[in-house]
Scaffold this motif. Sequence first.
Motif, mmCIF file in Angstrom:
data_model
loop_
_atom_site.group_PDB
_atom_site.id
_atom_site.type_symbol
_atom_site.label_atom_id
_atom_site.label_comp_id
_atom_site.label_asym_id
_atom_site.label_seq_id
_atom_site.Cartn_x
_atom_site.Cartn_y
_atom_site.Cartn_z
ATOM 1 N N GLY A 93 -14.284 3.052 -3.765
ATOM 2 C CA GLY A 93 -13.398 3.069 -4.928
ATOM 3 C C GLY A 93 -11.958 3.415 -4.610
ATOM 4 N N ASP A 94 -11.651 3.835 -3.367
ATOM 5 C CA ASP A 94 -10.269 4.133 -2.985
ATOM 6 C C ASP A 94 -9.407 2.870 -3.057
ATOM 7 O OD1 ASP A 94 -10.492 6.822 -2.468
ATOM 8 O OD2 ASP A 94 -10.858 6.602 -0.324
ATOM 9 N N ARG A 95 -8.138 3.056 -3.434
ATOM 10 C CA ARG A 95 -7.126 1.998 -3.279
ATOM 11 C C ARG A 95 -6.004 2.603 -2.432
ATOM 12 N NH1 ARG A 95 -7.611 0.652 -9.073
ATOM 13 N NH2 ARG A 95 -5.469 1.389 -9.363
ATOM 14 N N ILE A 96 -6.081 2.355 -1.126
ATOM 15 C CA ILE A 96 -5.215 3.035 -0.152
ATOM 16 C C ILE A 96 -4.046 2.139 0.235
ATOM 17 C CG2 ILE A 96 -5.103 4.015 2.173
ATOM 18 C CD1 ILE A 96 -8.052 4.733 1.915
ATOM 19 N N GLY A 97 -2.839 2.659 0.057
ATOM 20 C CA GLY A 97 -1.643 2.005 0.575
ATOM 21 C C GLY A 97 -1.345 2.559 1.954
ATOM 22 N N LEU A 98 -1.338 1.683 2.970
ATOM 23 C CA LEU A 98 -1.098 2.100 4.357
ATOM 24 C C LEU A 98 0.370 1.842 4.692
ATOM 25 C CD1 LEU A 98 -2.120 3.045 7.121
ATOM 26 C CD2 LEU A 98 -2.820 0.681 7.596
ATOM 27 N N LEU A 99 1.106 2.919 4.970
ATOM 28 C CA LEU A 99 2.547 2.834 5.218
ATOM 29 C C LEU A 99 2.860 3.146 6.676
ATOM 30 C CD1 LEU A 99 4.024 4.636 2.074
ATOM 31 C CD2 LEU A 99 3.339 2.252 2.352
ATOM 32 N N GLY A 100 4.028 2.693 7.120
ATOM 33 C CA GLY A 100 4.494 2.977 8.479
ATOM 34 C C GLY A 100 5.585 2.000 8.865
ATOM 35 N N ARG A 101 6.395 2.395 9.844
ATOM 36 C CA ARG A 101 7.479 1.538 10.312
ATOM 37 C C ARG A 101 6.925 0.312 11.019
ATOM 38 N NH1 ARG A 101 12.295 4.638 10.773
ATOM 39 N NH2 ARG A 101 13.315 2.774 11.548
ATOM 40 N N THR A 121 -1.808 1.869 -5.861
ATOM 41 C CA THR A 121 -2.372 2.901 -4.994
ATOM 42 C C THR A 121 -2.901 4.106 -5.762
ATOM 43 O OG1 THR A 121 -0.138 3.798 -4.680
ATOM 44 C CG2 THR A 121 -0.992 2.391 -2.955
ATOM 45 N N THR A 122 -4.037 4.598 -5.287
ATOM 46 C CA THR A 122 -4.520 5.905 -5.717
ATOM 47 C C THR A 122 -4.364 6.921 -4.581
ATOM 48 O OG1 THR A 122 -6.766 5.358 -4.978
ATOM 49 C CG2 THR A 122 -6.217 4.892 -7.273
ATOM 50 N N ARG A 123 -4.011 6.421 -3.402
ATOM 51 C CA ARG A 123 -3.944 7.278 -2.216
ATOM 52 C C ARG A 123 -3.021 6.635 -1.180
ATOM 53 N NH1 ARG A 123 -9.416 7.955 1.199
ATOM 54 N NH2 ARG A 123 -8.624 9.029 3.039
ATOM 55 N N ILE A 124 -2.126 7.415 -0.591
ATOM 56 C CA ILE A 124 -1.229 6.939 0.457
ATOM 57 C C ILE A 124 -1.675 7.505 1.801
ATOM 58 C CG2 ILE A 124 1.116 7.063 1.389
ATOM 59 C CD1 ILE A 124 1.025 5.195 -0.913
ATOM 60 N N TRP A 182 -1.950 11.529 2.547
ATOM 61 C CA TRP A 182 -1.176 12.258 1.539
ATOM 62 C C TRP A 182 -1.967 12.470 0.252
ATOM 63 C CZ3 TRP A 182 3.639 14.218 2.669
ATOM 64 C CH2 TRP A 182 4.203 13.791 3.869
ATOM 65 N N ASP A 183 -3.032 11.681 0.048
ATOM 66 C CA ASP A 183 -3.937 11.857 -1.085
ATOM 67 C C ASP A 183 -3.180 11.956 -2.413
ATOM 68 O OD1 ASP A 183 -6.387 12.048 -2.304
ATOM 69 O OD2 ASP A 183 -6.542 14.222 -2.093
ATOM 70 N N CYS A 184 -2.286 10.983 -2.637
ATOM 71 C CA CYS A 184 -1.505 10.968 -3.878
ATOM 72 C C CYS A 184 -0.986 9.554 -4.094
ATOM 73 C CB CYS A 184 -0.335 11.960 -3.799
ATOM 74 S SG CYS A 184 0.842 11.579 -2.477
ATOM 75 N N ASP A 185 -0.339 9.327 -5.239
ATOM 76 C CA ASP A 185 0.248 8.011 -5.478
ATOM 77 C C ASP A 185 1.597 7.909 -4.772
ATOM 78 O OD1 ASP A 185 2.071 9.427 -7.007
ATOM 79 O OD2 ASP A 185 1.292 8.723 -8.933
ATOM 80 N N HIS A 218 5.291 -3.924 1.767
ATOM 81 C CA HIS A 218 6.627 -3.338 1.642
ATOM 82 C C HIS A 218 7.103 -3.398 0.196
ATOM 83 C CE1 HIS A 218 7.475 -7.699 2.128
ATOM 84 N NE2 HIS A 218 8.396 -7.443 1.235
ATOM 85 N N ASP A 219 6.257 -3.919 -0.702
ATOM 86 C CA ASP A 219 6.624 -4.073 -2.105
ATOM 87 C C ASP A 219 6.385 -2.747 -2.830
ATOM 88 O OD1 ASP A 219 6.496 -4.623 -4.932
ATOM 89 O OD2 ASP A 219 6.329 -6.757 -4.456
ATOM 90 N N ARG A 220 7.469 -2.072 -3.203
ATOM 91 C CA ARG A 220 7.365 -0.730 -3.763
ATOM 92 C C ARG A 220 6.736 -0.721 -5.152
ATOM 93 N NH1 ARG A 220 13.574 0.240 -2.547
ATOM 94 N NH2 ARG A 220 13.447 -2.025 -2.797
ATOM 95 N N VAL A 221 6.997 -1.770 -5.944
ATOM 96 C CA VAL A 221 6.368 -1.853 -7.269
ATOM 97 C C VAL A 221 4.868 -2.070 -7.121
ATOM 98 C CG1 VAL A 221 6.296 -3.145 -9.430
ATOM 99 C CG2 VAL A 221 8.490 -2.721 -8.321
ATOM 100 N N PHE A 222 4.469 -2.921 -6.193
ATOM 101 C CA PHE A 222 3.059 -3.179 -5.895
ATOM 102 C C PHE A 222 2.353 -1.885 -5.490
ATOM 103 C CE2 PHE A 222 -0.412 -5.044 -3.299
ATOM 104 C CZ PHE A 222 -0.835 -6.073 -4.142
ATOM 105 N N LEU A 223 3.011 -1.104 -4.638
ATOM 106 C CA LEU A 223 2.468 0.191 -4.213
ATOM 107 C C LEU A 223 2.281 1.133 -5.396
ATOM 108 C CD1 LEU A 223 4.427 1.008 -0.928
ATOM 109 C CD2 LEU A 223 1.951 1.099 -1.164
ATOM 110 N N GLN A 224 3.302 1.214 -6.230
ATOM 111 C CA GLN A 224 3.267 2.148 -7.341
ATOM 112 C C GLN A 224 2.167 1.793 -8.338
ATOM 113 O OE1 GLN A 224 5.175 5.024 -7.734
ATOM 114 N NE2 GLN A 224 3.643 5.323 -9.321
ATOM 115 N N LYS A 225 1.962 0.498 -8.553
ATOM 116 C CA LYS A 225 0.988 0.070 -9.564
ATOM 117 C C LYS A 225 -0.454 0.175 -9.076
ATOM 118 C CE LYS A 225 3.866 -3.036 -12.332
ATOM 119 N NZ LYS A 225 4.017 -4.404 -12.876
#
Length: 600
Positions: free
Chosen positions: A29-37, A192-195, A206-209, A183-190
């Motif tokens: 059930g996680d929706r994880i946004g994976l970030l990094g350079r 993700t339940t977890r970063i 980070w366990d947050c939006d 890299h779409d910040r709006v997509f991430l915000q809408k």
Amino acid sequence: MALISLQDVSLGFGGPRLLDGVNLQIERGDRIGLLGRNGMGKSTLLKLLNGDILPHEGTVARQQNTRAAYLPQEVPQGLSGRIADILATGLEEVDLSKLDDEQRWERQHQVDKVISLMDLDADARFEVLSAGLKRRVFLARGLVRNPDLLLLDEPTNHLDIQAIDWLEDFLKRWGGTLVFVTHDRVFLQKLTTRIVELDRGKLYDWDCDYSTFLQRKEAILSAEQAQNATFDKKLAQEEQWIRQGIEARRTRNEGRVRALKKLRQARSERRDLLGKVKMQIGTENRSGRLVLEAENISYSYDDKVIVRDFSTTIQRGDKIGIVGANGSGKTTLLKLLMQQIQPQQGEVRHGTNLDIVYFDQLRSQLDESKSVLDNVGEGRDTITINGRSRNLMGYLEDFLFTRDRVRAPISALSGGERNRLLLARLFARPANLLILDEPTNDLDIETLEVLEDLLLDYEGTLLLVSHDRAFLNNLVTSTLILDGSGNVKEYIGGYEDWQKQLDAVPASKPLKVAATTQTESKADSKPAGRKLSYNEKRELEELPRRIEALEAEQHELNVKMEAPSFYQQESAVITQAVERLQEIHEELSRAYHRWSELEA
């Protein structure tokens, strides 16, 4: 039990490890946004989760019978055939001759169900689809397996805004477990339940939006920088002490020498935060107040109308966004305005003293046979920006190209590195008119934000094609919307401003005015207007129903036009819908005005 668990996983391909003893739990059930350079190893991590590669150290544990589907950053080349046949390849490979009729029917039913769910044409040929539709087919190919885990690498790349909106809505409704890089910040915000962030070989959960992550990240970076500054100051003091010739062999100094060695070791093992891209644009010459003017221009390609009877005036300092579905003609409009192609009707006039720089979304200005250094330097060792001479090596370091990387052929560069290289090449030239066609594709969020800040401070004129909603909202002063049937309309503000103007409907007014109470004084009462005729009373009674019907039709048309499949119809059908939407808007305005008149 977690769907997938990484325990002390390490992985590298020469140089610093991409993953260095990392741990990660992916729960159902996680929706994880994976970030990094760029270059940190996000795509590698997705492949590891999918089982395409194995770790060099550590273990990857999967819950039994867990099914994963992986959408790569680029759709594989050379695929052809019917969409239904492409989707069928996503099913488990079995000998069809060994299946009974019911099993074959179940497989076909699963393909048909996903085709309907994804709004695809089963008989359409894959090879003729747009890049956005090809990505949708590949997503469908993964979903046909009923995966427990969906892995998406830059799923919004090459999608227009309507397709991105559709994908967001679909993934919210899908309800499965999701790990994605974007890299779409709006997509991430809408979504993700977890970063989860990949930074210098380590994973940080980070366990947050996304918005909460930004606040926490800033605080952590400030603390890290302060800690490193204290460490570096201590090391510098001890290095100065050892150089003063103190007899280190004395017993009372041996402990200090050992401590210095430990400091040196700790400093050599520390992986510093990568610096941010440093960009500047040369604007030696100022353009005239009028930058360009288009008057009643039209352009068609074969039987398709790209631009019809479009006029605009662009003045110095304007920042114009250009938005439309894939294939609607955004790049063609840019080329018309640049005078690279001539309109079939009408005229484009340029102002005086223009220095134009054009960012091509296909990056065709880069020479594949040359190195990074030669693509930017073009035989020079120095470049001049705003009257200041810069060493070419130092300039490229500002764009995060290391000295051993600048001599590499650009064929070895990632998509993000190629975008940075093209920006470095273009910004080395003076420009008072910047024309950027999809500059944000493949850029990591930090580099994207640096580019955004640069363009905000840019004193020249900007024409920007982008599907990045946050980028448009933060930058542009007005937006040109192409509807795919030749119509181009201009709205004040960015993407969200356009949406608000598009959806704005005057507030409904009450059918009756409240009666004046007997306690009101005669002085407060207003003179009565004339009495309505019989026909006017009938008209007033009918107006609310008329308005309600128009608003319902308007809503229905808006819903249809938001679907990507709408723009795959005949151009005549699209034109008819757009014209009807305009008619409804005008009819509603007249109806509300008439309602006010009759009530008064």
